[in-house]
Design an enzyme around this catalytic site. Sequence first.
Site: not given
Ligand SMILES: Cc1ncc(COP(=O)(O)O)c(C=O)c1O
Length: 375
Positions: A222, A313-315
């Site tokens: 992931r 600043c804000m913007d």
């Molecule tokens: C459950 C899960 N998997 C994978 C990731 C990806 O992590 P990274 O951005 O460090 O690759 C995240 C990001 O926080 C996550 O919450």
Amino acid sequence: MTSPQAEAVIDLDAYRANIAALAACAPGAELLAVVKAEAYGHGMLPCAKAAREAGASWLGVATVEEALALRAGGDTGNVLCWLASPGADYDAAIDADIEVTASSAEQLAEILTTAAPTSMRPKVQLKVDTGLSRNGAFGEQWTQLVAAAASAQSAGTVEITGVWSHFACADEPDHPANDAQEQAFRTAVDELAAAGVAPALRHLSNSAATMTRPSAHFDLVRVGIASYGINPDRTMEHDVELTPVMTLQGRLAAVKRVPAGTSVSYGQTWSTDRETTLGLVPLGYADGIPRNATNRSEAAFGGERVPVVGTICMDQIIVDLGDLSAQRGDLVTVFGPGTSGEPTADDWAIAAGTIAYEVVCRLSSRVERTYRGER
Ligand SMILES: Cc1ncc(COP(=O)(O)O)c(C=O)c1O
């Protein structure tokens, strides 16, 4: 078409190349592109489409709402979401063939109850807490979730498609917690298998582990931050070529020549020490520029670094252009890949005492996203 006064330019070619480079780190695994939180500020739908083009067989988001937004945006592939309080719209998720995560037997029961009246059988992935102490079933909770999943599987009311967990310290590859979590994950998977549940997808690795820890690749990785071209930790070493995807820039809204001794912005925290040119950039903390980077950050003008001066600043922010020739409408780059003299998101993170994840994620919707490399 008039050009926006402030924009985040998103380089989708770079994003696809980063995804391909990360996929090459884990050739035996599928890749899930994490596009939650508007793709870490880069814009969820365009990034989701580009991730698919780059070969991501999965997309991952936090909430059911984000997953449904992917479907509404036309994505038809595998989608996993993982963060839901009681009352989440599982019904809609299941109808849309979105995979949901159960982190406890109670949550699995809620998913199944919600699913009962629908025609589709819910696809559920089980999350085990291996040491992050965030979401996921821990200890006895895991044993209960395993039992509940096994019994629902036997009853045919669920399809358990995955089992997964999340690292706490993968961006410190030598941290002992990594071995401990990987071992705890293997034990949890074995416990699940012993109960007769053997889902096809086991996954544990985020970007950092994808790049540095092949033993934790399992069936799917992931990837989030590295896909956006940002190192998970600024000191982390790896040999993956990543290109930052976002360039934040604004067009000067005002330019003025001022004498030495001119104080700048709220609180008069900074004054000129010579005659100089000040440029006003239409981006501020309401756009996501961290205010606590005040008097500590830089931008780039015409390829040269210029200090951002006075209170943010804000913007708007103010840059000290010295004797550079500047006109209203000229471009100032706040951060980008760092290849043309500009600071990076990580430079801003250092200035603000935070991480680059936060710098890109916090960019507000007022900042127009424009895309390069759309197919
Ligand atoms: C459950 C899960 N998997 C994978 C990731 C990806 O992590 P990274 O951005 O460090 O690759 C995240 C990001 O926080 C996550 O919450």
